[in-house]
Enzyme design. Structure first.
Site, PDB file in Angstrom:
ATOM      1  N   HIS A 273       0.829  -1.205   0.000  1.00  0.00           N
ATOM      2  CA  HIS A 273       0.000   0.000   0.000  1.00  0.00           C
ATOM      3  C   HIS A 273       0.870   1.265   0.000  1.00  0.00           C
ATOM      4  O   HIS A 273       0.562   2.242  -0.659  1.00  0.00           O
ATOM      5  CB  HIS A 273      -0.892  -0.040   1.236  1.00  0.00           C
ATOM      6  CG  HIS A 273      -1.943   1.011   1.260  1.00  0.00           C
ATOM      7  ND1 HIS A 273      -3.238   0.756   0.890  1.00  0.00           N
ATOM      8  CD2 HIS A 273      -1.903   2.321   1.582  1.00  0.00           C
ATOM      9  CE1 HIS A 273      -3.943   1.858   0.992  1.00  0.00           C
ATOM     10  NE2 HIS A 273      -3.164   2.826   1.422  1.00  0.00           N
TER      11      HIS A 273
ATOM     12  N   GLU B 157      -8.528   7.617  -4.612  1.00  0.00           N
ATOM     13  CA  GLU B 157      -8.077   6.522  -3.753  1.00  0.00           C
ATOM     14  C   GLU B 157      -9.044   5.349  -3.867  1.00  0.00           C
ATOM     15  O   GLU B 157     -10.165   5.512  -4.340  1.00  0.00           O
ATOM     16  CB  GLU B 157      -8.075   6.998  -2.289  1.00  0.00           C
ATOM     17  CG  GLU B 157      -6.774   7.623  -1.841  1.00  0.00           C
ATOM     18  CD  GLU B 157      -5.709   6.584  -1.524  1.00  0.00           C
ATOM     19  OE1 GLU B 157      -5.928   5.399  -1.802  1.00  0.00           O
ATOM     20  OE2 GLU B 157      -4.657   6.992  -0.996  1.00  0.00           O
TER      21      GLU B 157
ATOM     22  N   HIS C 266     -10.848   2.085  -1.513  1.00  0.00           N
ATOM     23  CA  HIS C 266     -11.097   1.565  -0.172  1.00  0.00           C
ATOM     24  C   HIS C 266     -11.901   0.279  -0.325  1.00  0.00           C
ATOM     25  O   HIS C 266     -13.050   0.189   0.076  1.00  0.00           O
ATOM     26  CB  HIS C 266     -11.853   2.602   0.665  1.00  0.00           C
ATOM     27  CG  HIS C 266     -11.304   2.744   2.043  1.00  0.00           C
ATOM     28  ND1 HIS C 266     -12.072   2.953   3.146  1.00  0.00           N
ATOM     29  CD2 HIS C 266     -10.041   2.687   2.499  1.00  0.00           C
ATOM     30  CE1 HIS C 266     -11.300   3.036   4.221  1.00  0.00           C
ATOM     31  NE2 HIS C 266     -10.076   2.868   3.851  1.00  0.00           N
ATOM     32  N   ASN C 267     -11.264  -0.725  -0.945  1.00  0.00           N
ATOM     33  CA  ASN C 267     -11.990  -1.911  -1.391  1.00  0.00           C
ATOM     34  C   ASN C 267     -12.279  -2.912  -0.285  1.00  0.00           C
ATOM     35  O   ASN C 267     -13.425  -3.275  -0.047  1.00  0.00           O
ATOM     36  CB  ASN C 267     -11.206  -2.606  -2.506  1.00  0.00           C
ATOM     37  CG  ASN C 267     -10.923  -1.659  -3.653  1.00  0.00           C
ATOM     38  OD1 ASN C 267     -11.667  -0.707  -3.868  1.00  0.00           O
ATOM     39  ND2 ASN C 267      -9.853  -1.906  -4.380  1.00  0.00           N
TER      40      ASN C 267
ATOM     41  N   GLN D  73     -12.090   1.243   9.715  1.00  0.00           N
ATOM     42  CA  GLN D  73     -12.115   2.439  10.547  1.00  0.00           C
ATOM     43  C   GLN D  73     -13.550   2.917  10.784  1.00  0.00           C
ATOM     44  O   GLN D  73     -14.469   2.548  10.068  1.00  0.00           O
ATOM     45  CB  GLN D  73     -11.326   3.565   9.862  1.00  0.00           C
ATOM     46  CG  GLN D  73      -9.913   3.198   9.471  1.00  0.00           C
ATOM     47  CD  GLN D  73      -9.800   2.494   8.137  1.00  0.00           C
ATOM     48  OE1 GLN D  73     -10.774   2.045   7.576  1.00  0.00           O
ATOM     49  NE2 GLN D  73      -8.584   2.399   7.642  1.00  0.00           N
TER      50      GLN D  73
ATOM     51  N   ASP E 272      -1.917  13.862   6.139  1.00  0.00           N
ATOM     52  CA  ASP E 272      -3.034  13.220   6.825  1.00  0.00           C
ATOM     53  C   ASP E 272      -2.600  11.871   7.374  1.00  0.00           C
ATOM     54  O   ASP E 272      -1.627  11.283   6.914  1.00  0.00           O
ATOM     55  CB  ASP E 272      -4.209  13.039   5.871  1.00  0.00           C
ATOM     56  CG  ASP E 272      -3.957  11.925   4.865  1.00  0.00           C
ATOM     57  OD1 ASP E 272      -2.932  11.982   4.160  1.00  0.00           O
ATOM     58  OD2 ASP E 272      -4.776  10.995   4.802  1.00  0.00           O
TER      59      ASP E 272
ATOM     60  N   GLU F  78      -5.451   3.393  12.520  1.00  0.00           N
ATOM     61  CA  GLU F  78      -5.881   4.234  11.405  1.00  0.00           C
ATOM     62  C   GLU F  78      -7.193   4.931  11.737  1.00  0.00           C
ATOM     63  O   GLU F  78      -8.026   5.168  10.857  1.00  0.00           O
ATOM     64  CB  GLU F  78      -5.984   3.386  10.138  1.00  0.00           C
ATOM     65  CG  GLU F  78      -4.619   2.897   9.714  1.00  0.00           C
ATOM     66  CD  GLU F  78      -4.626   1.960   8.512  1.00  0.00           C
ATOM     67  OE1 GLU F  78      -5.627   1.894   7.802  1.00  0.00           O
ATOM     68  OE2 GLU F  78      -3.587   1.306   8.305  1.00  0.00           O
TER      69      GLU F  78
ATOM     70  N   GLN G  68      -9.847   7.656  12.189  1.00  0.00           N
ATOM     71  CA  GLN G  68     -10.061   8.658  11.131  1.00  0.00           C
ATOM     72  C   GLN G  68      -9.900  10.099  11.611  1.00  0.00           C
ATOM     73  O   GLN G  68      -9.718  10.357  12.797  1.00  0.00           O
ATOM     74  CB  GLN G  68     -11.468   8.479  10.569  1.00  0.00           C
ATOM     75  CG  GLN G  68     -11.629   7.166   9.837  1.00  0.00           C
ATOM     76  CD  GLN G  68     -10.811   7.119   8.576  1.00  0.00           C
ATOM     77  OE1 GLN G  68     -11.115   7.806   7.611  1.00  0.00           O
ATOM     78  NE2 GLN G  68      -9.751   6.338   8.558  1.00  0.00           N
TER      79      GLN G  68
END
Lengths: 267, 815
Positions: free
Chosen positions: B64, B133, B135-136, B287, B315, B357, B359
């Protein structure tokens, strides 16, 4: 008097920039986007302004019921000043979430009990679409019998604006409230079809009673509406500008201009 | 196990098998070669790693974060009959996608491939940042939360580019399993595609709408290959002053964490994204989002930026603090005290704080003399900000917990120490003999058209689009739904005038009508035949969508998002190489540099029969073009009766991967080719015609071909059209009339448009298009029907546009 606009901001406010921009474009001398914490801490005084706008968004996430937390903050931390603001002849506009806040502050009530609210859309989901709106007291405006035309002067009988909400269905405590609103010329905008006739979904995007999209208080100076006039200030914001002839200024522009002119001429 | 305790893990005197076990047990996703590099480092410094050190390395070296496959050296062999060719790449991505940008060397590229997003020049003062991005895996397990945090994450990328950018639009592309997939084929923790779709759609809706960012572009695709592994692409574009486009950390500055608190949610997200999903995969890696917290950050960060209160920002995405702090400190060194991080609840181990992670968190580098003012600003709007440590000049990453040093790694090892991979792949060409096209389909062209319009990949996505506020900020001048009946727009146009004027009222607005257009191209069906053709087609589709809307090629930039199966499988890796090569070949000719991108590999799942499967190779190309004058934009709805209809570009016998062949299960391998030189010439000519205001409507031909494009233009405008297929420029030698009709109507050849030309402007238009393939094929009628005459000049379709619209809108209505 010179118009001085305060656009209230809090956590989750979205439409403050474009609402401020609309007032600026309409000629307001001062436009300040102010976080409510600053009002509560008395760093900023509401009485320094003569137009107050509560813009769209999801204040505090709308986690309880849309606008409720924001309304409570105003009621409990600012109610005296708010009342003074209205009583001194100044203007308030609440758009979308701002309308939801206004109905929950009681500023638009008939009596001492909350007489109306904005509930979940009949479609049970958030919807973004352009709608036709009928200026409800348009005819009486022309014959000049009503005083509640502060906000809608110079508008044609039917205008188009976008709506974007999940909780916009206007409902009243009972039918007598609707009658009273109508008798007093307090219904400002109603969803309609292209010809101006009240029509069902999708013309009425949320199932509002009597197709009501916006109302004012008994003085005509406090306006709440679900559609977004700040999103149609200029021609190129309209959904159909590539397909038909339109004025350079959008319908929404006139609503802000009317407010600025009213302050200039009446205060 | 004791809470809050750091443990030492013995790796210095263990066997290779044990190293692999350590990697597997701790979800490190490091292979043996990488574990041995870690082992060697610790043997050299004569100690064993702590858990937090091992976790930090695993995160930093994850696929990643490090893109180990795309940066690998590759030997690629191609076999075409008896011909065999070999090509070597030293670094796949550097020699393909990155190379386009380097070779083109466009002055208007402000910041590419090194920050959280790519930035191009908007005008002399501002730039536009753009990032997409994926987010699968989170969206497969917990669709609502996974998708919401997907959009939340990419918005933070835009907030964290340079010194911070203001988001002005979102784009969302979803790939789901068929919504009528049999329930009996699904078991364990796997959710039904319909449920995944509803969750994803509402997750993105509730996050995006609350952030006050219009969602103005997107696509939704359905395929059985996505049942167990849906794809969720979320993108955001933002406007940024050019003098705020870069960050610079200096030793002595403070590490400030801003926004949400840290919890145990989303641990191992970065490494988890490289693990095969099966029916029992746990959801703890997902998350939990809260958009209002992020909105408060947005509101305050931009104020702080304009007061110059910090020097760098990024971020917390994959890897949490470990990545964010590690990246900011990579040039100098950094020391943090983990017990200072505000927690959602007690009980986290130090490495969990470091890796979480959770948020809505950003990390800033703040000069000490600005700290007080900055914290005051955050406090004034109820945003939490906490000092975690300071940047140093030691070149080391140091973490302390309650006085004990628990992590001490050299930045050089962390960022440069990952062993380079070498990969081999072989590609064998399939036979591309076209099939007899008519046999399986019959000749009811009108019925076929109706069926195609109702196909999930073609049908109206209004149900989704309307749930997203595409008007907020008041800058969406070309909207996703167009015409009287909400037809499908090719691209959106944003006119960021309010963002600029509201925030910088003194700005000189000599280019008042400047805006930008955004579109996308994606077609996994082409990829099932050849990933090269898919990538070429996706770039062409994204670019032609921009051109169809009135944008030119002069300042057009691309983003690549590869969603692939495991590169350990030869077929997947060969496809990845071919797609990368196509990215270079096509974008080079179009002169459209890539400015940012992302790969999500290992989209693998164990199917209901226990077999390991890859998703269809899926390349999303997002495109963005600066438009000098948004008033020149064109929509796809037909405008006036009596206007002329032209088709631009040549139609070929290319039904492979088409919706027609999916509908009729023809297994045709003649996937559309692309001549980028010819296409570019056509795009420039069409853009000139649009700038002369000759074009009343324009729509590209994609899924469903010419017939679907014409039908969409008709019902969007609520008027009819009559066209003659024997006038359509085509390459259909030695075919029967029926076959020709099918190809002309439904082939998905690239680089084609249907355009409506204003009455009386035909000559001027033809002059502007001279030297290109095009023809006048009919006109806008005064009726309400779409009338198509076949190659033998008989009427083969005569359908009421309202019926076509109903077919198009029926599939996803009322969900």
């Amino acid at each position: 008097m010179k118009s001085k606009v305060i656009v209230l901001r809090t956590a989750g406010t979205n439409c403050d920039k474009e609402t401020g921009y609309a007032f600026k474009t309409a000629g307001a001398q001062t436009v300040d986007l102010v976080h409510i914490n600053r009002l509560f801490k008395k760093e900023v005084k509401l009485s320094d302004y003569n137009i107050m706008a509560i813009p769209g968004g999801f204040s505090f996430g709308d986690d309880i019921s849309a606008g409720k937390v924001f309304a409570n903050k105003l009621i409990y931390q600012l109610s005296g000043e708010l009342k003074k603001f209205v009583d001194s002849g100044k203007l308030i506009i609440g758009i979308c979430n701002g309308f939801q806040v206004l109905v929950k502050t009681g500023l638009l009530d008939i009596d001492n009990e909350q007489s109306q609210t904005l509930s979940f859309n009949d479609s049970a989901k958030f919807e973004c679409r352009w709608v036709n709106l009928k200026i409800s007291n348009f005819k009486s405006q022309i014959s000049n019998q009503q005083t509640t035309n502060i906000w809608t002067k110079n508008l044609p009988e039917i205008i188009q604006l976008p709506v974007a909400h999940a909780e916009g269905k206007f409902i009243t405590r009972d039918e007598s409230i609707t009658d009273e609103l109508e008798e007093n010329g307090r219904i400002m905008f109603q969803y309609c079809d292209e010809e101006g006739d009240l029509a069902d979904y999708p013309y009425n995007p949320n199932g509002a009673q009597e197709n009501i999209a916006g109302i004012c208080d008994k003085t005509g100076r406090v306006l709440g509406m679900m559609p977004h006039p700040e999103r149609y200030i200029m021609k190129y914001q309209h959904a159909a500008w590539t397909a038909k002839e339109l004025d350079e200024t959008g319908s929404g522009f006139h609503i802000f201009k009317n407010a600025v002119d009213y302050i200039k001429n009446n205060l | 196990m004791m809470e809050n305790k750091t443990t030492v893990i013995n790796i210095s005197n263990v066997s290779d098998t044990q190293l692999e076990q350590i990697s597997k047990k701790n979800l490190l996703s490091l292979n043996l070669q990488e574990m041995k590099a870690v082992q060697a480092y610790f043997i050299k410094i004569r100690r064993n790693p702590t858990d937090i050190e091992l976790e930090t390395i695993a995160q930093t070296w994850s696929e990643h974060c490090k893109h180990k496959t795309l940066t690998a050296s590759v030997t690629y062999t191609e076999i075409d009959g008896k011909k065999k060719t070999v090509k070597n790449y030293d670094n796949l991505i550097k020699e393909t996608v990155f190379k386009v940008t380097k070779d083109l060397n466009k002055k208007w590229c402000v910041s590419v491939f090194k920050d959280n997003a790519g930035v191009i020049e908007f005008n002399d003062k501002y730039g536009i940042a753009f990032k997409v991005e994926t987010h699968n895996h989170p969206s497969a397990l917990e669709p609502y939360g996974g998708a919401g945090t997907g959009i939340g994450g990419v918005i933070r990328d835009i907030l964290g580019v340079g010194l911070g950018s203001k988001p002005v639009m979102n784009t969302d592309i979803f790939c789901f399993g068929p919504i009528d997939y049999p329930h009996k084929n699904i078991s364990g923790n796997v959710l039904h595609p319909r449920r995944i779709m509803k969750g994803v759609v509402s997750g993105v809706r509730d996050y995006g709408n609350r952030m006050g960012i219009p969602t103005t572009n997107g696509a939704v695709l359905f395929d059985e290959g996505y049942v167990f592994n849906p794809l969720v692409y979320c993108g955001t574009a933002g406007i940024i002053p050019k003098n705020k486009a870069f960050k610079k950390v200096s030793p002595g500055e403070v590490v400030l964490a801003v926004g949400g608190r840290t919890g145990r949610d989303g641990i191992h997200g970065a490494t988890f994204s490289s693990i095969e999903l099966d029916k029992d995969t746990e959801v703890s890696a997902v998350q939990i989002g809260n958009p209002i917290v992020e909105k408060k950050i947005l509101d305050t960060i931009l104020q702080a930026r304009d007061k110059n209160l910090y020097t760098a920002i990024t971020d917390c995405g994959a890897g949490g603090f470990s990545s964010a702090v590690g990246e900011l400190g990579s040039e100098c060194g950094v020391r943090v005290y983990l017990e200072k991080a505000p927690l959602k609840y007690a009980g986290l181990k130090p490495w969990e704080i470091w890796l979480s992670e959770a948020q809505e968190r950003m990390v800033l580098s703040v000069p000490k003399n600005k700290l007080k003012e900055l914290i005051k600003l955050f406090e004034s709007e109820n945003v939490e900000a906490t000092v975690l440590g300071e940047f140093t000049n030691t070149g080391r990453l140091e973490c302390y917990y309650k006085g004990t040093k628990i992590c001490d790694l050299s930045m050089e090892f962390m960022h440069e120490g990952v062993p380079k991979r070498h990969l081999d792949a072989t590609w064998i060409y399939k036979s591309v003999k076209p099939k007899a096209v008519v046999k399986s389909a019959g000749k009811d062209y009108a019925q076929t058209l109706n069926n195609l319009l109702a196909m999930p990949n073609v049908c109206s996505k209004e149900w989704i689009i309307r749930q997203y506020d595409h008007e907020v900020q008041g800058q969406t001048v070309i909207k996703p739904l167009q015409g009287k009946n909400a037809g499908p727009g090719d691209a959106c146009v944003i006119w960021p005038r309010i963002s600029i004027e509201a925030e910088y009222p003194k700005t000189d607005i000599k280019d008042k009508y400047r805006g930008f257009a955004v579109s996308c191209g994606i077609n996994p069906n082409f990829g099932k035949i050849d990933a090269y053709a898919m990538a070429a087609g996706a770039i062409d589709e994204a670019v032609r969508n921009l051109v169809a809307t009135g944008a030119g090629l002069e300042k057009t930039a691309l983003l690549d998002n590869f969603c692939w199966g495991s590169p350990n499988k030869n077929e997947q890796l060969a496809g990845l190489i071919r797609a990368s090569q196509a990215c270079y070949d096509i974008a080079k000719v179009y002169e459209t540099p890539f400015i940012s991108g992302k790969d999500s590999l290992y989209n693998e799942y164990i199917d209901e029969k226990g077999k390991s499967k890859s998703i269809p190779m899926t390349l999303l190309i997002s495109a963005m073009a600066i438009m000098n004058d948004v008033r020149k934009a064109v929509t796809m709805d037909l405008k006036y009766s009596g206007n002329s209809i032209y088709v631009l570009g040549s139609t070929k016998q290319e039904l492979g991967g088409s919706q027609y062949s999916v509908l009729n299960k023809t297994n045709d391998y003649t996937v559309p080719g692309l001549d980028p030189q010819k296409a570019k010439k056509l795009y420039i000519a069409l853009n000139n015609a649009m700038n002369k205001s000759l074009v009343a409507a324009c729509h590209d031909c994609s899924e469903g071909g010419l017939a679907v494009s014409c039908a969409e233009m008709c019902f969007a405008g609520g008027i009819g059209m009559e066209i003659a297929l024997n006038k359509v420029p085509a390459e259909t030698k030695s075919l029967t009339a029926a076959e020709k009709n099918i190809i002309l109507l439904f082939s998905e050849s690239n680089s084609r448009f249907v355009v409506e030309i204003k009455k009386g402007k035909e000559k001027e238009f033809e002059k502007a298009l001279k030297g290109n393939i095009f023809a006048r094929i009919g006109s806008v009628t005064f009726g309400k029907n779409l009338i198509v005459k076949g190659v033998e000049n008989q009427v083969i379709i005569d359908e009421e546009t309202d019926n076509l619209k109903d077919a198009w809108q029926s599939t996803l209505k009322g969900l």
